[in-house]
Scaffold this active site. Structure first.
Site, short mmCIF file in Angstrom:
data_model
loop_
_atom_site.label_atom_id
_atom_site.label_comp_id
_atom_site.label_asym_id
_atom_site.label_seq_id
_atom_site.Cartn_x
_atom_site.Cartn_y
_atom_site.Cartn_z
N HIS A 73 -48.02 9.03 10.78
CA HIS A 73 -49.03 8.98 9.71
C HIS A 73 -48.69 10.10 8.73
O HIS A 73 -48.16 11.13 9.12
CB HIS A 73 -50.39 9.22 10.36
CG HIS A 73 -51.57 9.00 9.48
ND1 HIS A 73 -51.99 9.93 8.56
CD2 HIS A 73 -52.43 7.96 9.39
CE1 HIS A 73 -53.07 9.47 7.94
NE2 HIS A 73 -53.36 8.27 8.43
N ASP A 100 -50.24 13.96 18.16
CA ASP A 100 -51.30 13.44 17.29
C ASP A 100 -52.03 12.36 18.09
O ASP A 100 -51.51 11.26 18.32
CB ASP A 100 -50.64 12.87 16.02
CG ASP A 100 -51.63 12.13 15.13
OD1 ASP A 100 -52.76 11.86 15.57
OD2 ASP A 100 -51.26 11.80 14.00
N GLN A 139 -54.99 8.06 17.47
CA GLN A 139 -55.10 6.66 17.89
C GLN A 139 -55.03 6.46 19.40
O GLN A 139 -55.10 5.32 19.88
CB GLN A 139 -53.98 5.82 17.22
CG GLN A 139 -54.06 5.78 15.71
CD GLN A 139 -55.31 5.06 15.19
OE1 GLN A 139 -56.00 4.34 15.91
NE2 GLN A 139 -55.62 5.26 13.91
N LYS A 181 -63.07 8.35 14.91
CA LYS A 181 -62.31 7.22 15.47
C LYS A 181 -62.72 6.94 16.92
O LYS A 181 -62.26 6.00 17.54
CB LYS A 181 -60.80 7.50 15.40
CG LYS A 181 -60.28 7.52 13.95
CD LYS A 181 -58.77 7.61 13.92
CE LYS A 181 -58.22 8.02 12.56
NZ LYS A 181 -58.28 6.94 11.56
N CYS A 192 -51.06 4.60 5.40
CA CYS A 192 -50.67 6.02 5.38
C CYS A 192 -49.41 6.26 6.21
O CYS A 192 -49.30 7.28 6.92
CB CYS A 192 -51.79 6.94 5.87
SG CYS A 192 -53.23 6.89 4.82
#
Ligand code: PLP
Length: 408
Positions: free
Chosen positions: A122, A195, A198, A221, A367
């Site tokens: 991202h 990261d 997700q 999220k 993104c």
């Protein structure tokens, strides 16, 4: 998944253009259960006061809620200590925090440091490093979205300062082998940031099992509010790194000549924190924990598998990051997003027409422009699932997709 769970999310029963909403944009943000919204209202109605600095009752109550929330986050990601849990605005701010403070920490070496990222990052795991003067080395991937671990091993150099990779691709849903990536980085003496934007909403994430040095995720999220997120760092690293921003809370003593800094985790939390947001995030984490992350993961994996199987029956469809081999499909995309294009139809047109049928999907580059270049496309349509989605909704989506394609 228990049907009554949908009743916790009032927005799911609204209609769009006169049709029942089918919300398949969960990778962008999730909807919020009543419990989270009510926790926010309750805190403003009954508790609100600034934290940490007050001797009065409300301030102490708000502080207790805020610090209990830190403990809830610690437990949720199985960190060693609440000293390792820094509240930020979200994944983006967490990565910016690390890039900035690492650059400052390194500033006396005079060398341009390198950061190893992957082809599928991202923008928020690319641009902060660039802004802070790091040079990026990129782990390539196969057409199916599998990272090339041999090539990764060759990217290390004496200048490598960090490996920073996404746990799950926000475009393809591919789950990266972050344990192996971390192990290899550590063999080279290099720390790792994962990261988790997700992954955290879709599977158990365990800091001690992953072994990473840093981890980032966003509250919105994972059914929590916007504007709150988490930066996890191993205490030994957080002790070494300089503060991120200056202001109240992050100091021990201030004079015009010299300032000393507060202990962890406050050293990295300048100014009034989003204490209502931290509490609401903790309520969201308790909510998913009560259902069980394994149950959520299993449910979403079933949805993804079903959706991919149905989509593959549509002529002219191309699903990204999913090879033709169905066993790989299920394994790769079991964590949420599925991206696709249909031959001869622009992704934006597909998304716009699906919206008219009440089906919310995302279109564009998500993104992740470097990934789009690798895939040879300008953009894709992306569907992504949350714990409340159903097989019926996928059927509605598939029927809608067929209808839109017929219109062209
Ligand atoms: N990283 C990944 C993989 C993402 O999917 C996102 C958001 O979509 C981000 C980082 C940035 O998250 P936020 O905008 O919540 O800071």
């Amino acid at each position: 998944m228990n049907k009554s769970i949908r009743d916790d999310f009032p927005i799911l029963s609204r209609s769009v253009y006169g049709r029942p909403l089918v919300y398949l944009d969960n990778a962008a943000t999730t909807q919020k259960p009543r419990q989270v919204v009510e926790a926010i209202a309750d805190e403003y109605y009954n508790v609100n006061a600034n934290v940490h600095r007050g001797v009065h009752f409300l301030s102490q109550q708000a502080t207790d809620l805020h610090e209990q929330s830190r403990e809830t986050v610690r437990r949720f990601i199985n960190a060693h200590s609440t000293n390792e849990i820094i509240f930020t605005r979200g994944t983006t701010e967490s990565i910016n925090l690390l890039a900035r403070t690492l650059a400052q920490y390194d500033s006396n070496t005079g060398e341009v440091g390198e950061v190893i990222v992957s082809q599928m990052e991202h923008h928020s795991n690319i641009v902060p490093w660039q802004l802070n003067g790091f040079k990026l080395r990129v782990i390539p991937m196969s057409d199916e979205g599998v990272l090339d671990i041999d090539a990764y091993q060759k990217l290390f150099s004496p200048q490598t300062r960090m490996v920073s990779v996404t746990h799950v691709s926000n475009v393809m849903g591919v789950i990266n082998p972050v344990e192996e990536i971390t192990r290899i980085a550590h063999e080279h003496g290099v720390p790792v940031l994962i990261d988790g934007a997700q992954s955290t909403p879709h599977m158990t994430v365990d800091m001690q099992a992953l072994g990473c040095d840093f981890f980032a995720f966003s509250g919105h999220k994972i059914y929590g509010p916007t504007g709150i997120g988490v930066f996890y760092g191993k205490e030994e690293w957080l002790d070494k790194l300089p503060p991120y921003q200056g202001g109240g809370e992050m100091i021990k003593n201030v004079s015009f000549e010299h300032t000393t800094f507060n202990e962890l985790p406050y050293k990295f939390e300048a100014g009034t924190p989003d204490y209502v947001g931290s509490h609401a995030l903790a309520v969201a984490l308790d909510y998913v924990s009560q259902i069980g992350m394994e149950v959520i993961h299993q449910h979403e994996a079933e949805l993804t598998t079903y959706a991919v199987q149905q989509m593959q029956t549509i002529p002219g469809i191309r699903i990204y990051g999913n090879s033709q081999h169905s066993t790989v499909n299920c394994q790769l995309s079991s964590a949420g997003p599925v991206s696709f294009n249909v031959e001869g139809i622009h992704h934006l047109d597909l998304g716009t027409l699906l919206d008219r049928l009440g089906i919310a999907v995302r279109t564009g580059h998500h993104c992740a422009e470097p990934l789009m270049h690798r895939l040879g496309v300008e953009g894709t349509v992306r569907i992504s699932f949350g714990l409340y989605n159903t097989i019926d909704e996928i059927d509605t989506f598939i029927a809608g997709l067929r209808r839109v394609i017929q219109m062209f």
